[in-house]
Write a protein that holds these residues in place. Sequence first.
Motif, PDB file in Angstrom:
ATOM      1  N   ALA A  47       4.620   3.248  13.014  1.00 20.37           N
ATOM      2  CA  ALA A  47       5.803   2.648  12.381  1.00 20.37           C
ATOM      3  C   ALA A  47       5.884   1.149  12.677  1.00 20.37           C
ATOM      4  CB  ALA A  47       7.070   3.356  12.859  1.00 20.37           C
ATOM      5  N   GLY A  51       5.450  -1.835   9.966  1.00 19.23           N
ATOM      6  CA  GLY A  51       6.590  -2.747   9.840  1.00 19.23           C
ATOM      7  C   GLY A  51       6.196  -4.196  10.029  1.00 19.23           C
ATOM      8  N   GLN A  54       4.257  -5.534   7.039  1.00 20.63           N
ATOM      9  CA  GLN A  54       5.114  -5.873   5.907  1.00 20.63           C
ATOM     10  C   GLN A  54       5.895  -7.160   6.163  1.00 20.63           C
ATOM     11  OE1 GLN A  54       7.334  -2.225   5.590  1.00 20.63           O
ATOM     12  NE2 GLN A  54       5.838  -1.265   4.219  1.00 20.63           N
TER      13      GLN A  54
END
Length: 227
Positions: A47, A51, A54
């Motif tokens: 995760a 993250g 991005q």
Amino acid sequence: LFFREMGTGETYDEYQKQGDFSSNEIRTLIECLENVTICDPAAGSGAFEVGMLQVLEQILQNLYSRNNTPADLKNDVPKPFERKKAIIDRSLYGVEVKRWAVWINHLRLWLTLFVDMPDKDKTSFLPLLPNLAFKVHTGDSLVQRIGNKTFPVKGQVHLSTSIKRKIVQLKQMKRDFFYNKSRNYRLIEHEEQAVFQAILDEEIRERKEKICLLSQPKPEQLTFFDT
């Protein structure tokens, strides 16, 4: 940076959100962001890695698309797929104890890349997705063992020129592996272990030299009455 701060009115809020940078500052920011290193010591299923991928991609896209972005940068803007792949290559690292979580981590990064892959490339027989074996690795970030030896968590700061040269060569081998230019995983793993062994051998040699110096007889000191 790039996030909303206190202010009133849409114009002011947008100004605060975007930031006001000169052309030279934009160039410096892009250079720094493209070379930042991020490591998740407890990567889990990815995760945090996804993250950060991005976030970095969005910030770089923002900087590349500004009106005052230097022309040479604006004319050479990488496509989202290539930019994301470059971010993973240069910036993202992770360590996770559970092997199955590492596999899911790899899968999530691949899916994030696949979304931005050009349609014409999706039917290609060439390996377009990077090899992530050395990006998110199975291991214990709290205790690093090499064989029966515990490697110092804080690492080795003072390295000889020969070891630094080996590390540079190892980094290039891993980069070639990432871009599917090489598939010899075992060779890279062997070279990685050889670098660790060289660091440990150097540490042992330095400590032996210190012990040797300490074991040498000290010259007798004259007392006050001997003078």
